[in-house]
Write a protein that holds these residues in place. Structure first.
Motif, PDB file in Angstrom:
ATOM      1  N   PRO A  10      53.591  43.955  44.903  1.00 33.60           N
ATOM      2  CA  PRO A  10      53.436  43.030  46.036  1.00 33.60           C
ATOM      3  C   PRO A  10      53.361  41.563  45.609  1.00 33.60           C
ATOM      4  O   PRO A  10      53.946  40.703  46.259  1.00 33.60           O
ATOM      5  N   LEU A  11      52.665  41.302  44.504  1.00 29.46           N
ATOM      6  CA  LEU A  11      52.501  39.902  44.091  1.00 29.46           C
ATOM      7  C   LEU A  11      53.797  39.298  43.593  1.00 29.46           C
ATOM      8  O   LEU A  11      54.160  38.182  43.950  1.00 29.46           O
TER       9      LEU A  11
ATOM     10  N   ILE B 268      48.125  33.697  42.393  1.00 25.94           N
ATOM     11  CA  ILE B 268      47.992  33.604  40.931  1.00 25.94           C
ATOM     12  C   ILE B 268      46.645  34.182  40.516  1.00 25.94           C
ATOM     13  O   ILE B 268      46.548  34.969  39.568  1.00 25.94           O
ATOM     14  N   ILE B 269      45.586  33.815  41.238  1.00 22.99           N
ATOM     15  CA  ILE B 269      44.259  34.339  40.917  1.00 22.99           C
ATOM     16  C   ILE B 269      44.257  35.861  41.025  1.00 22.99           C
ATOM     17  O   ILE B 269      43.758  36.563  40.145  1.00 22.99           O
ATOM     18  N   GLU B 270      44.896  36.366  42.076  1.00 26.19           N
ATOM     19  CA  GLU B 270      44.929  37.820  42.228  1.00 26.19           C
ATOM     20  C   GLU B 270      45.680  38.465  41.061  1.00 26.19           C
ATOM     21  O   GLU B 270      45.267  39.503  40.540  1.00 26.19           O
ATOM     22  N   GLY B 271      46.764  37.810  40.664  1.00 26.35           N
ATOM     23  CA  GLY B 271      47.539  38.332  39.535  1.00 26.35           C
ATOM     24  C   GLY B 271      46.713  38.364  38.260  1.00 26.35           C
ATOM     25  O   GLY B 271      46.750  39.338  37.496  1.00 26.35           O
ATOM     26  N   VAL B 272      45.943  37.318  38.042  1.00 27.12           N
ATOM     27  CA  VAL B 272      45.100  37.264  36.846  1.00 27.12           C
ATOM     28  C   VAL B 272      44.024  38.358  36.933  1.00 27.12           C
ATOM     29  O   VAL B 272      43.753  39.056  35.952  1.00 27.12           O
ATOM     30  N   ASP B 273      43.415  38.521  38.119  1.00 28.01           N
ATOM     31  CA  ASP B 273      42.403  39.566  38.294  1.00 28.01           C
ATOM     32  C   ASP B 273      42.977  40.941  37.996  1.00 28.01           C
ATOM     33  O   ASP B 273      42.351  41.761  37.326  1.00 28.01           O
ATOM     34  N   ARG B 274      44.190  41.157  38.509  1.00 26.70           N
ATOM     35  CA  ARG B 274      44.797  42.471  38.280  1.00 26.70           C
ATOM     36  C   ARG B 274      45.088  42.697  36.805  1.00 26.70           C
ATOM     37  O   ARG B 274      44.883  43.789  36.283  1.00 26.70           O
ATOM     38  N   SER B 275      45.561  41.631  36.137  1.00 26.32           N
ATOM     39  CA  SER B 275      45.839  41.775  34.705  1.00 26.32           C
ATOM     40  C   SER B 275      44.552  42.047  33.942  1.00 26.32           C
ATOM     41  O   SER B 275      44.531  42.862  33.025  1.00 26.32           O
ATOM     42  N   TYR B 409      46.351  49.219  44.411  1.00 27.66           N
ATOM     43  CA  TYR B 409      45.052  48.760  43.946  1.00 27.66           C
ATOM     44  C   TYR B 409      44.931  48.936  42.437  1.00 27.66           C
ATOM     45  O   TYR B 409      44.613  48.013  41.711  1.00 27.66           O
ATOM     46  N   GLY B 410      45.196  50.123  41.980  1.00 28.78           N
ATOM     47  CA  GLY B 410      44.872  50.438  40.573  1.00 28.78           C
ATOM     48  C   GLY B 410      46.027  50.183  39.641  1.00 28.78           C
ATOM     49  O   GLY B 410      47.112  49.798  40.046  1.00 28.78           O
ATOM     50  N   CYS B 411      45.763  50.421  38.373  1.00 23.79           N
ATOM     51  CA  CYS B 411      46.825  50.222  37.398  1.00 23.79           C
ATOM     52  C   CYS B 411      47.306  51.566  36.861  1.00 23.79           C
ATOM     53  O   CYS B 411      48.146  51.618  35.991  1.00 23.79           O
TER      54      CYS B 411
END
Lengths: 220, 447
Positions: A10-11, B268-275, B409-411
């Motif tokens: 999604p991102l 971007i923040i969400e991307g960093v959180d996910r990483s 949600y998860g990885c």
């Protein structure tokens, strides 16, 4: 130019969607392989940007089926799979270009322009017609050596017509170039863009073929 | 001494030297004894012969000492043998080497020191006449003989010892060649080259070594393979969030619309959180190595642990209006206690319950039950969520597996972590239908 973007993340999908729109493309974004196939069956797209690790239908399968059906749409694969084997396989099933994640948006754009140019049968990066020159990389049009002030939509219409000099382009096709199917289009929007272009380029530059569409004719 | 070759050589040579010396010593004493007896017997015989042969001639005055004195020493040993013939206190006849006083006051065998050397003397009484005959012999004769014999035994040893040493050295070297070959093969091993060592032409004594080495190589190979696959998977999985962050950053940089910019920055923040979540999960997985965890096994009361974890997860459940409950069917602390790695077990339960809550639609329920099966502590997590089709159930523990039709949600590492912890405890995990034959129930059976 109408782009079909197929990306399940999604991102990343959101980023690409916005980024491509910033570059003046009409973007449709699908999240899985099956949806992408359905869209390709019913709609015309100028280019396909495809992730490989897709839910339901793998990206490679999508390309393979597309080529089996005789669809020659330019396909650019965007993927995290970076082994030489994967790249070769991707190109061999019929993709035209291959980029591994993470990538640069500008490079993606340049590669898309190159693919679009080739699919239009040109090698020169600039489009020239008489005193008019179009530079797709810079999104710039010059008429009699002066820069023309063209909003993105007018630019897109002009580019589509210039890439098909001597051919009539239907109103529907031109409209598709401008809008993805999520956007509602006012029925007269295209006429407004044509009207503005004629004011800048002269009334005879674009001819109307009544009931069919528009054409830029070969120079005599 | 760390070299087998030197060690063996030293031991063998010492052993040979000592046994040889023992043999030489034994031979020396044996020879000495025998020689003494033979020489004594000879001495007695000589005395007897002299008495017999000379008695008549002395009577007839046919010989006297002056005649004997003329005789030249015929043999070098003649100086070392002598005799006397006495009649009462009168010395009738004597050899040149003999003194003029009585060799010995008594008859039979005796030793006497004459002119600095010891002599062996035998005295006897002639029975028919009245003569006393003494025969004497210098001990030097016997000593020389004994020394010859002893040298005969010892001198070859001086030659043989270095020769034997060389032969043993070469022999051991030959015997140790297979070990050298194994060492060379092992030296050539590297993480890319972990093929087992060929047991052909390897002596029986070394086979246990190569067999256990091969076992180690096999385990190493597997570990490297796992590591390689994990790194590949991990870098692959990190690429997509990184690409997202990069793209969103470029979008924000190009955009002139403040709304669009803000949205991109939040993305971007969400991307960093996910990483970071992905990195955390990967680190958790990497830290769950058998070696480090097995050392920290303790007795864990699963009821207390479950209570703590449920307490942590209640807010998440409440947020999704899910009824979260804990049922204990065990009677004693022993029945619900297991030997295990507590931090790992906590991650195990948290992952499973967290998953159940996230996959269950609002208004559903999630239940944790602790019970005993065949005297073993067991736990079941049951939910009223969508469940997992039978043919997909095996794949859910694969790394980076994500169920289709679900938000991202998860990885895809949570259940791999669960599997790893279950393996660490040699426990068993079973999947079945949840409430009302829908949903999912996960049962953990601890040994």
């Amino acid at each position: 130019m109408r782009v079909l973007l197929v990306e399940d993340d999604p991102l990343l999908g959101e980023g690409l969607y916005t980024g491509l729109k910033q570059d003046g493309y009409a973007v449709d974004w699908m999240h899985d392989g099956k949806m992408a196939e359905a869209a390709l069956d019913v709609e015309h797209f100028d280019i396909l940007i495809l992730d490989l690790g897709l839910p339901k239908q793998d990206g490679l399968h999508v390309v393979q089926k597309l080529r089996d059906k005789g669809n020659s749409i330019p396909v650019l694969i965007l993927t995290a799979r970076d082994s030489l084997d994967d790249r070769i396989k991707g190109l061999d099933v019929g993709a035209d270009d291959y980029m591994t994640k993470p990538f640069d948006l500008e490079e993606l754009n340049a590669r898309m322009r190159a693919l679009l140019r080739r699919s239009a049968g040109r090698a020169a990066p600039k489009l020239t017609h008489g005193n008019l020159t179009l530079d797709p990389a810079a999104h710039e049009a010059r008429y009699n050596n002066a820069i023309l002030d063209l909003p993105p939509k007018e630019y897109a219409v002009l580019q589509t017509l210039l890439e098909n000099v001597g051919k009539v382009i239907s109103k529907t096709k031109l409209q598709e170039t401008l809008y993805s199917w999520e956007n509602d289009v006012a029925s007269n929007a295209l006429e407004v863009h044509i009207h503005h272009l004629r004011k800048k380029l002269g009334s005879n530059f674009i001819r109307t073929i009544r009931g069919v569409g528009y054409i830029i004719e070969h120079l005599k | 001494m760390s070299s087998i070759r030197k060690h063996l050589l030293f031991n063998l040579l010492t052993l040979i030297l000592f046994s040889w010396l023992a043999i030489a010593g034994f031979t020396y004493f044996q020879a000495k004894h025998e020689i003494e007896e033979i020489f004594d017997a000879q001495l007695a015989q000589t005395a007897g012969m002299i008495a017999k042969l000379t008695s008549d001639k002395i009577k007839k005055k046919e010989v006297d000492s002056t005649q004997l004195a003329k005789a030249v020493y015929g043999h070098k040993y003649e100086r070392k043998v002598s005799f006397q013939i006495w009649e009462g206190d009168q010395l009738l006849l004597h050899s040149q080497s003999a003194p003029h006083n009585k060799l010995s006051p008594n008859l039979g065998f005796s030793d006497k020191l004459i002119k600095g050397t010891t002599w062996r003397i035998f005295g006897m009484q002639q029975q028919l006449s009245n003569y006393t005959v003494y025969a004497a012999e210098n001990y030097e004769v016997r000593d020389e003989m004994i020394t010859y014999i002893a040298q005969g035994v010892l001198i070859p040893l001086l030659w043989a010892l270095p020769l034997l040493g060389t032969l043993i050295w070469l022999g051991i070297g030959q015997g140790l060649l297979p070990l050298k070959r194994v060492a060379l093969e092992v030296a050539q091993k590297n993480p890319q080259q972990l093929k087992p060592i060929d047991n052909k032409n390897i002596p029986d004594e070394v086979i246990p070594l190569t067999t256990s080495l091969n076992g180690l190589l096999h385990r190493l190979d597997q570990a490297f393979e796992l590591e390689k696959r994990f790194t590949a998977d991990a870098s692959h999985e990190l690429r997509t969030p990184l690409a997202a962050i990069r793209t969103q950053t470029q979008v924000a940089l190009r955009s002139t619309d403040p709304e669009e910019q803000k949205k991109a920055l939040l993305n971007i923040i969400e991307g960093v959180d996910r990483s970071s979540h992905l990195v955390d999960q990967m680190l958790t997985l990497a830290r769950l190595e058998p070696d480090s965890c097995n050392k920290n096994f303790n007795t864990v009361d699963m009821l207390i642990l479950s209570e703590n974890i449920i307490a942590d997860l209640v807010p998440l459940a409440t947020e999704q209006q899910i009824e979260l409950s804990l049922t204990n069917k065990t009677a004693t602390t022993e029945a619900r206690s297991i030997k295990g790695y507590e931090p790992g077990l906590a991650i195990l339960l948290r992952n499973l319950i967290d998953n159940a809550i996230r996959y269950t639609p609002n208004g559903g329920r999630v239940e944790l039950t602790i019970f005993t099966e065949k005297n073993n502590c067991s736990l079941t997590i049951t939910d009223s969520g969508p469940g997992i089709p039978k043919d997909e159930r095996e794949r859910i523990f694969d790394r980076f597996y994500r169920q289709e039709n679900h938000d991202n949600y998860g990885c895809g590492l949570g259940l791999s972590i669960v599997q790893r912890i279950v393996d660490l405890h040699q426990a068993e995990i079973r999947l079945a239908e949840g409430f009302n034959n829908k949903g999912l129930s996960i049962t953990l059976l601890f040994p």
